[in-house]
Design an enzyme around this catalytic site. Structure first.
Site, mmCIF file in Angstrom:
data_model
loop_
_atom_site.group_PDB
_atom_site.id
_atom_site.type_symbol
_atom_site.label_atom_id
_atom_site.label_comp_id
_atom_site.label_asym_id
_atom_site.label_seq_id
_atom_site.Cartn_x
_atom_site.Cartn_y
_atom_site.Cartn_z
ATOM 1 N N ASP A 296 -3.656 -4.546 -18.717
ATOM 2 C CA ASP A 296 -2.740 -3.707 -19.003
ATOM 3 C C ASP A 296 -2.910 -3.149 -20.516
ATOM 4 O O ASP A 296 -1.870 -2.651 -21.092
ATOM 5 C CB ASP A 296 -1.278 -4.194 -18.778
ATOM 6 C CG ASP A 296 -1.417 -4.741 -17.221
ATOM 7 O OD1 ASP A 296 -0.706 -5.575 -16.977
ATOM 8 O OD2 ASP A 296 -2.016 -4.127 -16.471
ATOM 9 N N ASN B 148 1.687 3.095 -2.616
ATOM 10 C CA ASN B 148 0.941 4.082 -3.498
ATOM 11 C C ASN B 148 -0.254 4.531 -2.879
ATOM 12 O O ASN B 148 -0.528 5.656 -3.127
ATOM 13 C CB ASN B 148 0.909 3.271 -4.885
ATOM 14 C CG ASN B 148 2.275 2.982 -5.494
ATOM 15 O OD1 ASN B 148 2.491 4.076 -6.160
ATOM 16 N ND2 ASN B 148 2.816 1.961 -5.562
ATOM 17 N N HIS C 123 0.949 0.385 -13.414
ATOM 18 C CA HIS C 123 1.540 -0.794 -13.825
ATOM 19 C C HIS C 123 3.132 -0.456 -13.937
ATOM 20 O O HIS C 123 3.467 0.210 -14.568
ATOM 21 C CB HIS C 123 0.876 -1.415 -15.203
ATOM 22 C CG HIS C 123 1.693 -2.377 -15.470
ATOM 23 N ND1 HIS C 123 1.645 -3.911 -14.731
ATOM 24 C CD2 HIS C 123 2.182 -3.076 -16.688
ATOM 25 C CE1 HIS C 123 2.284 -4.886 -15.396
ATOM 26 N NE2 HIS C 123 2.821 -4.378 -16.558
ATOM 27 N N ASN D 215 -5.128 1.937 -13.465
ATOM 28 C CA ASN D 215 -4.380 0.972 -12.792
ATOM 29 C C ASN D 215 -2.872 1.632 -13.018
ATOM 30 O O ASN D 215 -2.613 2.073 -13.925
ATOM 31 C CB ASN D 215 -4.476 -0.284 -13.476
ATOM 32 C CG ASN D 215 -3.293 -1.254 -12.938
ATOM 33 O OD1 ASN D 215 -3.472 -1.435 -11.876
ATOM 34 N ND2 ASN D 215 -2.590 -1.912 -13.987
ATOM 35 N N GLY E 181 0.947 -1.043 0.175
ATOM 36 C CA GLY E 181 -0.060 0.114 -0.139
ATOM 37 C C GLY E 181 0.861 1.321 -0.031
ATOM 38 O O GLY E 181 0.446 2.266 0.296
HETATM 39 N N1 LIG Z 1 -9.372 -6.283 -16.477
HETATM 40 C C1 LIG Z 1 -8.349 -5.909 -15.955
HETATM 41 N N2 LIG Z 1 -8.112 -6.245 -14.787
HETATM 42 C C2 LIG Z 1 -6.806 -5.738 -14.242
HETATM 43 C C3 LIG Z 1 -6.169 -4.839 -14.870
HETATM 44 C C4 LIG Z 1 -6.248 -4.527 -16.290
HETATM 45 O O1 LIG Z 1 -5.432 -3.677 -16.827
HETATM 46 N N3 LIG Z 1 -7.551 -5.049 -16.822
HETATM 47 N N4 LIG Z 1 -4.768 -4.486 -14.235
HETATM 48 C C5 LIG Z 1 -4.397 -5.110 -13.021
HETATM 49 C C6 LIG Z 1 -3.094 -4.953 -12.447
HETATM 50 N N5 LIG Z 1 -2.293 -6.067 -13.027
HETATM 51 C C7 LIG Z 1 -1.077 -5.385 -13.827
HETATM 52 O O2 LIG Z 1 -1.183 -4.218 -13.912
HETATM 53 C C8 LIG Z 1 -2.178 -7.375 -12.915
HETATM 54 C C9 LIG Z 1 -2.523 -7.698 -11.423
HETATM 55 C C10 LIG Z 1 -2.793 -9.304 -11.558
HETATM 56 C C11 LIG Z 1 -2.571 -10.114 -12.504
HETATM 57 C C12 LIG Z 1 -2.685 -11.579 -12.344
HETATM 58 O O3 LIG Z 1 -2.328 -12.603 -13.223
HETATM 59 N N6 LIG Z 1 -3.695 -11.894 -11.417
HETATM 60 C C13 LIG Z 1 -4.035 -13.307 -11.003
HETATM 61 C C14 LIG Z 1 -3.707 -13.675 -9.796
HETATM 62 C C15 LIG Z 1 -2.220 -13.240 -9.254
HETATM 63 C C16 LIG Z 1 -2.007 -13.315 -7.673
HETATM 64 O O4 LIG Z 1 -3.196 -13.521 -6.926
HETATM 65 O O5 LIG Z 1 -0.994 -13.208 -7.263
HETATM 66 C C17 LIG Z 1 -5.606 -13.463 -11.076
HETATM 67 O O6 LIG Z 1 -6.202 -12.410 -11.038
HETATM 68 O O7 LIG Z 1 -5.865 -14.589 -11.494
HETATM 69 C C18 LIG Z 1 -2.220 -9.496 -13.730
HETATM 70 C C19 LIG Z 1 -2.197 -8.274 -13.944
HETATM 71 C C20 LIG Z 1 -5.489 -5.401 -12.152
HETATM 72 N N7 LIG Z 1 -6.717 -6.121 -12.812
HETATM 73 N N1 LIG Z 2 0.389 -5.534 -12.243
HETATM 74 C C1 LIG Z 2 0.170 -4.371 -11.277
HETATM 75 C C2 LIG Z 2 1.346 -4.347 -10.297
HETATM 76 O O1 LIG Z 2 2.368 -5.075 -10.527
HETATM 77 N N2 LIG Z 2 1.494 -3.461 -9.446
HETATM 78 C C3 LIG Z 2 2.575 -3.041 -8.901
HETATM 79 O O2 LIG Z 2 2.423 -3.440 -7.491
HETATM 80 C C4 LIG Z 2 3.194 -2.566 -6.462
HETATM 81 C C5 LIG Z 2 2.115 -2.320 -5.435
HETATM 82 O O3 LIG Z 2 3.054 -1.518 -4.452
HETATM 83 P P1 LIG Z 2 2.296 -0.889 -3.245
HETATM 84 O O4 LIG Z 2 1.202 -1.890 -2.601
HETATM 85 O O5 LIG Z 2 3.239 -0.728 -2.232
HETATM 86 O O6 LIG Z 2 1.377 0.174 -3.454
HETATM 87 C C6 LIG Z 2 3.491 -1.527 -7.522
HETATM 88 O O7 LIG Z 2 4.775 -1.434 -7.690
HETATM 89 C C7 LIG Z 2 2.475 -1.397 -8.708
HETATM 90 O O8 LIG Z 2 3.133 -0.766 -9.809
#
Ligand SMILES: Nc1nc2c(c(=O)[nH]1)N[C@@H](CN(C=O)c1ccc(C(=O)N[C@@H](CCC(=O)O)C(=O)O)cc1)CN2
Ligand SMILES: NCC(=O)N[C@@H]1O[C@H](COP(=O)([O-])[O-])[C@@H](O)[C@H]1O
Length: 216
Positions: A164, A15, A124, A122, A13
């Protein structure tokens, strides 16, 4: 009146903390109120950050839904996402910010928000199309070690069903340094994220304000 921002988290958290600090600075650098935090992980330190800031929060557990639908994980995710949308809309936010939210949102979650006119963005830690998905920093680091890339970056983007792939709001390139440790790269990236998450949230709220004016 300050815009209402709801933040989705899964971990530390930091961010979220940047958004809280910016919204409460004097003078504030973000004209918004962080109204609620939702985490999909019970142990997320971000929930403690919310509590310390006096911000309400919800732990929304996918595990509970999987236990209710042991033979149908897809149905469990659909039910989870449908309830997530209800939890979000109950807080009447202007904007939802995914700040380390590690759950892919299905259209079951996204469509009710779109219908209600609630934008979702989001953060990323990669450049558009470079390392979509989870573990982007580690993957960039390994690609650099293999000589495949010389830079990485971060982006703040609109959230659509395709992970993404939403339109970028902010893109910041980050040069990689030979011999740098993964930890040092992560620290450099996080420091930039803490600035750009505030800028990206501000820009998304400004975009929303303009869109509301033109549709009025
Ligand atoms: N529909 C969308 N959902 C989310 C997006 C998006 O752009 N479109 N962004 C993500 C954040 N993210 C990358 O930026 C991201 C987060 C998680 C995953 C992923 O593979 N999650 C798995 C579980 C992984 C885990 O629990 O450790 C899952 O959901 O099955 C990919 C990308 C937020 N959501
Ligand atoms: N695909 C999404 C992803 O990887 N997000 C990344 O998780 C971290 C959260 O940090 P925080 O919990 O300290 O804010 C950040 O580095 C963010 O870019």
């Amino acid at each position: 009146m300050a815009s209402r921002v709801l933040v989705l988290i899964s971990g530390n958290g930091s961010n979220l903390q940047a958004l809280i600090d910016a919204s409460r600075a004097n003078p504030s650098t973000l004209d918004a109120s962080i109204i609620h935090v939702i985490s999909n992980k019970k142990a997320a330190y971000g929930l403690k950050r919310a509590a310390n800031a006096g911000i309400s929060s919800t732990y929304h557990s996918l595990l509970a839904y999987k236990k209710e639908n042991p033979n149908n994980p897809q149905e469990a995710r659909q039910a989870y996402d449908a309830d997530l949308a209800k939890l979000i809309l109950a807080q009447t936010p202007d904007l939802v910010v995914c700040a380390g939210w590690m759950h892919i949102l299905s259209p079951t979650a996204l469509e009710p928000l779109k219908e209600a006119g609630v934008d979702i963005i989001n953060l990323h830690p990669a450049l558009p199309g470079q390392f979509d998905g989870a573990n982007a920093i580690e993957r960039a680091y390994e690609a650099f070690q293999r000589g495949e890339i010389t830079k990485t970056g971060i982006m703040i983007h609109h959230v659509i069903a395709a992970v993404d792939k939403g339109a970028p709001i902010i893109v910041r390139e980050i040069e990689m340094i030979k011999g740098e440790s993964l930890e040092d790269l992560e620290n450099r990236i996080h420091a930039i994220e803490h600035v750009e998450i505030v800028n990206g949230t501000r820009m998304a709220l400004e975009e929303r304000g303009k869109n509301k004016q033109t549709s009025a």
